[in-house]
Design a protein around this motif. Structure first.
Motif, PDB file in Angstrom:
ATOM      1  N   UNK A  42       0.842  -1.187   0.000  1.00 60.23           N
ATOM      2  CA  UNK A  42       0.000   0.000   0.000  1.00 60.23           C
ATOM      3  C   UNK A  42       0.880   1.240   0.000  1.00 60.23           C
ATOM      4  N   UNK A  43       0.438   2.316  -0.659  1.00 59.14           N
ATOM      5  CA  UNK A  43       1.248   3.537  -0.672  1.00 59.14           C
ATOM      6  C   UNK A  43       1.508   4.052   0.736  1.00 59.14           C
ATOM      7  N   UNK A  44       2.736   4.512   0.967  1.00 63.52           N
ATOM      8  CA  UNK A  44       3.168   5.127   2.225  1.00 63.52           C
ATOM      9  C   UNK A  44       3.169   4.146   3.391  1.00 63.52           C
ATOM     10  N   UNK A  45       3.193   2.838   3.144  1.00 64.50           N
ATOM     11  CA  UNK A  45       3.279   1.843   4.195  1.00 64.50           C
ATOM     12  C   UNK A  45       4.604   1.099   4.090  1.00 64.50           C
ATOM     13  N   UNK A  46       5.142   0.629   5.223  1.00 63.90           N
ATOM     14  CA  UNK A  46       6.424  -0.090   5.199  1.00 63.90           C
ATOM     15  C   UNK A  46       6.308  -1.389   4.405  1.00 63.90           C
ATOM     16  N   UNK A  47       7.379  -1.731   3.708  1.00 65.27           N
ATOM     17  CA  UNK A  47       7.446  -2.956   2.937  1.00 65.27           C
ATOM     18  C   UNK A  47       8.827  -3.565   3.099  1.00 65.27           C
ATOM     19  N   UNK A  48       8.903  -4.866   2.797  1.00 68.86           N
ATOM     20  CA  UNK A  48      10.187  -5.552   2.757  1.00 68.86           C
ATOM     21  C   UNK A  48      10.468  -5.860   1.291  1.00 68.86           C
ATOM     22  N   UNK A  49      11.412  -5.141   0.698  1.00 71.67           N
ATOM     23  CA  UNK A  49      11.662  -5.234  -0.743  1.00 71.67           C
ATOM     24  C   UNK A  49      12.869  -6.116  -1.017  1.00 71.67           C
ATOM     25  N   UNK A  50      12.706  -7.047  -1.965  1.00 71.20           N
ATOM     26  CA  UNK A  50      13.789  -7.912  -2.419  1.00 71.20           C
ATOM     27  C   UNK A  50      13.776  -7.889  -3.945  1.00 71.20           C
ATOM     28  N   UNK A  51      14.917  -8.138  -4.600  1.00 72.00           N
ATOM     29  CA  UNK A  51      14.918  -8.189  -6.069  1.00 72.00           C
ATOM     30  C   UNK A  51      14.001  -9.298  -6.579  1.00 72.00           C
ATOM     31  N   UNK A  52      13.438  -9.070  -7.743  1.00 68.71           N
ATOM     32  CA  UNK A  52      12.560 -10.060  -8.357  1.00 68.71           C
ATOM     33  C   UNK A  52      13.326 -11.354  -8.603  1.00 68.71           C
ATOM     34  N   UNK A  53      12.705 -12.471  -8.258  1.00 66.64           N
ATOM     35  CA  UNK A  53      13.339 -13.770  -8.419  1.00 66.64           C
ATOM     36  C   UNK A  53      13.975 -14.297  -7.161  1.00 66.64           C
ATOM     37  N   UNK A  54      14.104 -13.459  -6.097  1.00 62.22           N
ATOM     38  CA  UNK A  54      14.668 -13.911  -4.822  1.00 62.22           C
ATOM     39  C   UNK A  54      13.663 -14.781  -4.090  1.00 62.22           C
TER      40      UNK A  54
END
Length: 404
Positions: free
Chosen positions: A370-382
């Motif tokens: 969701x916009x302006x909410x914390x996320x855990x981002x990893x590269x695609x395919x991980x």
């Protein structure tokens, strides 16, 4: 059973039921609390975008045109004696197609030949006469005027020889024209005149038509406004010219298979349609393309050198139809940004505005972010690493099960 005993048993059953209800409630509350603890920061996958060169492909309608087309016409008048070809066959350049009655032209050739011989004899006589008068005029044995007249007659006779020789050549050419040859190599159509028909050199209808169908031209119509926008883009440096390799879609929706190239673009706009004609050339070894067919031509007219390719899963549309993407912000939160998604190339949207080099576009897990909410981002395919529950959580879960 005594009444007191029955009352005591009922009270005991009620007590046991209340205890079980409290135990179930306690287990349910514990489960809900654990579930709430399991909900954490959503994990998403992102791609790092960089500007790249993307061909700007357009699709336009067009008509097929023969590479060469020639109308076979008679050069002399006369009666057709024979037709020497099969309709619809391939004929070669110089091949005789019709034979016109040559008798009149044979006679005209013979007459011109006789006239040439007569002129040559007259020229010889006048030349000899002039040669004889010259020494006599020098000794004043004859009048100088007589010599002048003889010399002029000799020159006139020589000119007459040239005229009659030209007339003989014309007669011979007309005689050769009684055999009507094929002007080009190609497929010949139906004959519009039969044997015994009278044809003239000034008639409006051709005898037949020959068309060369390999290669084949395709005339493509493009809006003059689109062509003007393309030239401005090329001039500003926002686009680069492309090698215009053209593909065709036939009337039945199938792909032609062979590719062609754009040969040229006309330098004038059609006043009735407001379009400019582009001509492409296609190989046609099997004769699949015929003149007059309607086709759809697609080709890359230029190359956008500052575009971004984003997987379609990463681009969404808002209520107004505007394209948006979710980016991974520097603070670990999702950021929504409006972009310009002009067209689709394969599995990607072509983004021409709204992105910068190095932006991290979320393409996996967009439904959880969701916009302006914390996320855990990893590269695609991980691979997503699932964290096992802690020891305290295991004990709580065991206790809850025992209590339940």
């Amino acid at each position: 059973m005594p009444l007191g005993a029955r009352r005591t048993g009922a009270i005991t059953s009620i007590s046991i039921g209340l205890a079980l209800s409290l135990a179930v409630s306690a287990c349910g509350g514990k489960t809900e609390k654990n579930t709430g603890r399991e909900k954490g920061t959503p994990e998403v996958g992102y791609v790092v975008v960089q500007p790249t060169s993307v061909p700007i492909t357009i699709e336009l309608g067009g008509r097929t045109t023969a590479y060469q087309s020639s109308e076979v016409r008679p050069q002399v008048s006369g009666i057709i004696r024979r037709r020497l070809f099969t309709e619809g066959s391939i004929v070669r350049k110089g091949q005789t197609l019709y034979e016109i009655d040559p008798r009149l032209y044979v006679a005209a050739t013979n007459e011109a030949s006789a006239n040439l011989a007569s002129a040559q004899a007259n020229a010889e006589a006048t030349r000899v006469k002039a040669d004889r008068y010259k020494p006599l005029a020098d000794i004043q044995a004859v009048a100088k005027q007589d010599y002048t007249d003889a010399a002029a007659q000799a020159r006139q006779a020589a000119a007459a020889v040239g005229q009659t020789r030209a007339a003989l050549e014309t007669a011979r050419i007309n005689l050769r024209f009684t055999s009507v040859p094929a002007p080009i190599t190609g497929r010949i159509g139906r004959s519009l005149f039969t044997e015994g028909a009278l044809v003239t050199a000034s008639q409006t209808d051709p005898l037949t038509t020959i068309q060369r169908l390999d290669p084949m031209f395709v005339d493509i119509q493009q809006s003059s406004a689109d062509l003007l926008a393309l030239r401005r883009s090329l001039a500003s440096g926002g686009a680069a010219p492309a090698s215009a390799v053209v593909r065709l879609q036939l009337e039945d929706g199938s792909d032609y298979g062979q590719t062609g190239t754009v040969q040229f673009s006309e330098v004038m706009v059609n006043q009735e349609t407001g379009t400019v004609t582009l001509r492409a050339s296609f190989p046609n070894p099997q004769g699949l393309l015929l003149p007059g067919m309607f086709v759809r031509a697609s080709f890359a007219q230029s190359i956008d050198i500052n575009a971004f390719l984003v997987p379609q899963a990463g681009v969404t549309r808002d209520a107004k139809g505007n394209a948006t993407v979710l980016l991974v912000g520097a603070d670990g939160k999702a950021i929504q940004r409006s972009v310009t998604a002009s067209r689709v190339v394969g599995q990607n949207w072509v983004i021409t505005g709204g992105l910068k080099p190095g932006d991290r576009v979320i393409t996996e897990g967009t439904g959880k972010a969701k916009p302006n909410q914390p996320i855990k981002a990893v590269p695609v395919g991980t691979k997503q690493n699932l964290t096992p529950p802690k020891q305290g959580d295991k004990k709580d879960a065991s206790a809850g099960q025992t209590k339940g």
